[in-house]
Design an enzyme around this catalytic site. Structure first.
Site, PDB file in Angstrom:
ATOM      1  N   SER A  49     -32.097  69.166  35.703  1.00  0.00           N
ATOM      2  CA  SER A  49     -32.615  67.843  35.516  1.00  0.00           C
ATOM      3  C   SER A  49     -31.751  66.828  35.962  1.00  0.00           C
ATOM      4  O   SER A  49     -31.698  65.702  36.142  1.00  0.00           O
ATOM      5  CB  SER A  49     -33.043  67.619  33.898  1.00  0.00           C
ATOM      6  OG  SER A  49     -31.912  67.710  33.114  1.00  0.00           O
ATOM      7  N   SER A  59     -29.271  72.670  33.683  1.00  0.00           N
ATOM      8  CA  SER A  59     -29.550  71.388  34.340  1.00  0.00           C
ATOM      9  C   SER A  59     -28.213  70.808  34.961  1.00  0.00           C
ATOM     10  O   SER A  59     -28.006  69.673  35.667  1.00  0.00           O
ATOM     11  CB  SER A  59     -30.042  70.347  33.242  1.00  0.00           C
ATOM     12  OG  SER A  59     -31.548  70.486  33.513  1.00  0.00           O
ATOM     13  N   LYS A  66     -25.265  60.131  33.677  1.00  0.00           N
ATOM     14  CA  LYS A  66     -26.786  60.586  33.799  1.00  0.00           C
ATOM     15  C   LYS A  66     -27.538  59.391  32.735  1.00  0.00           C
ATOM     16  O   LYS A  66     -27.134  59.373  31.690  1.00  0.00           O
ATOM     17  CB  LYS A  66     -26.848  62.201  33.202  1.00  0.00           C
ATOM     18  CG  LYS A  66     -28.386  62.583  33.254  1.00  0.00           C
ATOM     19  CD  LYS A  66     -28.258  64.100  32.925  1.00  0.00           C
ATOM     20  CE  LYS A  66     -29.586  64.762  32.858  1.00  0.00           C
ATOM     21  NZ  LYS A  66     -29.826  66.072  32.497  1.00  0.00           N
TER      22      LYS A  66
HETATM   23  N1  GLN Z   1     -34.986  73.532  33.816  1.00  0.00           N
HETATM   24  C1  GLN Z   1     -34.827  73.692  32.420  1.00  0.00           C
HETATM   25  C2  GLN Z   1     -36.219  72.891  31.725  1.00  0.00           C
HETATM   26  O1  GLN Z   1     -36.757  72.173  32.291  1.00  0.00           O
HETATM   27  C3  GLN Z   1     -33.612  73.215  32.030  1.00  0.00           C
HETATM   28  C4  GLN Z   1     -33.306  71.669  31.794  1.00  0.00           C
HETATM   29  C5  GLN Z   1     -32.018  71.316  31.211  1.00  0.00           C
HETATM   30  O2  GLN Z   1     -31.205  72.150  31.331  1.00  0.00           O
HETATM   31  N2  GLN Z   1     -32.154  70.190  30.742  1.00  0.00           N
HETATM   32  O3  GLN Z   1     -36.169  73.121  30.453  1.00  0.00           O
END
Ligand code: GLN
Length: 493
Positions: free
Chosen positions: A161, A185, A81
């Site tokens: 994400s 995410s 990532k």
């Molecule tokens: N969807 C969540 C956010 O936008 C979690 C994102 C994540 O876990 N990095 O904050």
């Protein structure tokens, strides 16, 4: 080894066995993956392919093996990532503001993977600074889910994400991938792509060299095609790191040894508050199926209560932006990445940040700055911290009587790109079953449970006690066996 197509789509475990038995070399399996990565560009899963580096790493791996010095991941090509800093390789966090930032150092998690012999195929696309649930906030454009609904050509989100990580694993472009999870995410993209993802206990994986979003919630973990593969990767990624003060001391268990054990006699809790209003019947049915599978495997399933669940999402969307607003203050055009010149220092700050951050990131910075400001701090940030404590207490109380919890991972299957964009709150609702775990620092795993009526994967989530990933791997192994999920996305790219 001649049949290159046979070298992609293997589980990590089988690939490692093939490498150990010299059925193929790392160079051969890496070359095969480089080919499928190139062919899969329509998925937009990679923001940077590193084929030359991959081949160099693969040859070095083959040399190590020849000299009898093979690590636990020796020769296995994986993806990273783009939130992890990789030495000498551009690392963007999915943002314009980092420009062509090329770190002079390696994150601890990726260093651990290379130490164990893994090979890097490239950097994977993601929501900007890991803020999002659909990969659509990426400065590089969204990742497209390799899965499509039956009879449809519509592009779907792989979730976010870590959408690039999940899509690359689902499409067999990599044997596994690193990901991060601040509010879901790792698990939500795993759920939307039919893959396995685990967010370990906060502190298991070092955050050193991982671009910070919300430091008290951020945690790295793997996305893989099987429960055992996730266990193998997590073991390599984990470990104490003096460079991260929140890194946990102690040894890392052999997580893979927990897969395949019988879960018989374990007590599993089903939190009644997760039966959210309007849960789609197919998600509800999958959850019930998961309960039935666990009962068949000899588990006792009981209802538990996590009374503060309904406050988790609002608390998360105060705490995460608050920490983000502070962490992102460093992007000022002075030190690294993008710089837009102006006639004064303030103007450089303003122009750089206006041009470099996307809308969602700006929204979080504004919310975060607001909830931390004098006069609002007590009403929002402090209150949210108190709620966070209550949520952790809820889990403690539940875990006095059960060994793990079973819930759905996400409230829906993969949705269309563009479908949830107009309303940020609709997007935030994706995290309804996942953020509680980050607030409490607990480990949680998502694995595919089945397909919905449109042929799209749905995930089940297991939540464990702190440091008890082993039990999650045991239960997940049993669920994986029962679900026997073999579906693959039909190749259209
Ligand atoms: N969807 C969540 C956010 O936008 C979690 C994102 C994540 O876990 N990095 O904050």
């Amino acid at each position: 080894m001649s049949d290159v197509s046979a070298l992609t789509g293997l589980t990590l475990k089988d690939a490692l066995a093939g490498l150990a038995e010299r059925r193929f070399s790392s160079e051969e399996i890496t070359r095969a993956h480089i080919g499928v990565v190139e062919a899969a560009r329509p998925l937009n899963a990679f923001v940077l392919e590193t084929p030359d580096l991959a081949l160099e790493m693969a040859r070095a791996s083959d040399a190590r093996r020849a000299s009898g010095d093979a690590g636990p991941l020796e020769g296995a090509p994986i993806g990273v990532k783009d939130l992890f800093c990789t030495k000498g390789v551009r690392s963007t966090a999915g943002s314009r503001i980092l420009g062509n930032f090329t770190p002079p150092y390696e994150s601890t998690v990726t260093a651990n993977l290379w130490r164990d012999g893994a090979v890097m195929l490239g950097k994977l696309n993601m929501d900007e600074f890991a803020m999002g649930s659909s990969n659509e906030t990426s400065a590089f454009g969204p990742v497209v889910n390799p899965w499509r609904a039956e009879g449809s050509n519509r592009d779907l989100t792989p979730g976010g994400s870590s959408g690039g990580s999940a899509a690359a694993v689902a499409a067999d472009l990599v044997l596994g991938a690193t990901a991060t999870d601040t509010g879901g995410s790792i698990r939500q993209p795993a759920s939307l792509t039919g893959t396995v993802g685990i967010k370990p206990t906060y502190g298991r994986c070092s955050r050193w060299g991982v671009v910070a979003f919300a430091s008290s919630l951020d945690q790295a973990g793997p996305i893989a095609r099987t429960v055992e593969d996730a266990a193998i990767l997590l073991r390599s990624m984990s470990g104490h790191d003096p460079k991260d003060s929140t890194s946990l001391p102690g040894d890392v268990p052999d997580f893979a040894a927990f897969v395949g054990r019988s879960p018989k006699g374990l007590r599993i809790g089903v939190p009644k508050e997760y039966r959210a209003n309007g849960m789609p019947p197919e998600i509800e049915a999958l959850w019930a199926q998961g309960v039935a599978w666990l009962k068949d495997a000899g588990c006792e399933v009981v209802e538990v209560s996590l009374p503060h669940t309904k406050y988790a999402l609002p608390a998360y969307y105060i705490i995460a932006p608050a920490e983000a607003s502070s962490n992102l203050a460093r992007y000022d055009g002075m030190r690294y990445g993008l710089r837009v010149d102006g006639s004064s220092l303030n103007e450089v700050y303003e122009e750089t940040r206006a041009a470099g951050f996307g809308d969602e990131v700006k929204r979080r910075i504004l919310i975060g700055t607001y909830v931390l400001s004098a006069g609002y701090y007590d009403a929002y940030y402090l209150k949210a911290q108190k709620v966070r404590r209550r949520i952790a207490d809820d889990f403690d109380a539940a875990f006095a009587g059960v060994d793990a919890l079973l819930t759905p991972t996400a409230p829906s299957a993969a949705f269309g790109l563009g479908e949830n964009n107009a309303d940020p709150v609709a997007m935030y609702l994706n995290d309804i079953f996942t953020v509680t775990v980050n607030l409490a620092g607990l480990p949680a795993l998502s694995l595919p449970g089945g397909l919905d009526s449109q042929g799209l994967p749905l995930g089940l989530q297991l939540i464990g006690r702190a440091l008890d990933e082993g039990t999650l791997f045991t239960i997940a192994g049993a669920l994986e066996k029962a679900a026997d999920f073999r579906a693959k996305p039909r190749r259209w790219w």
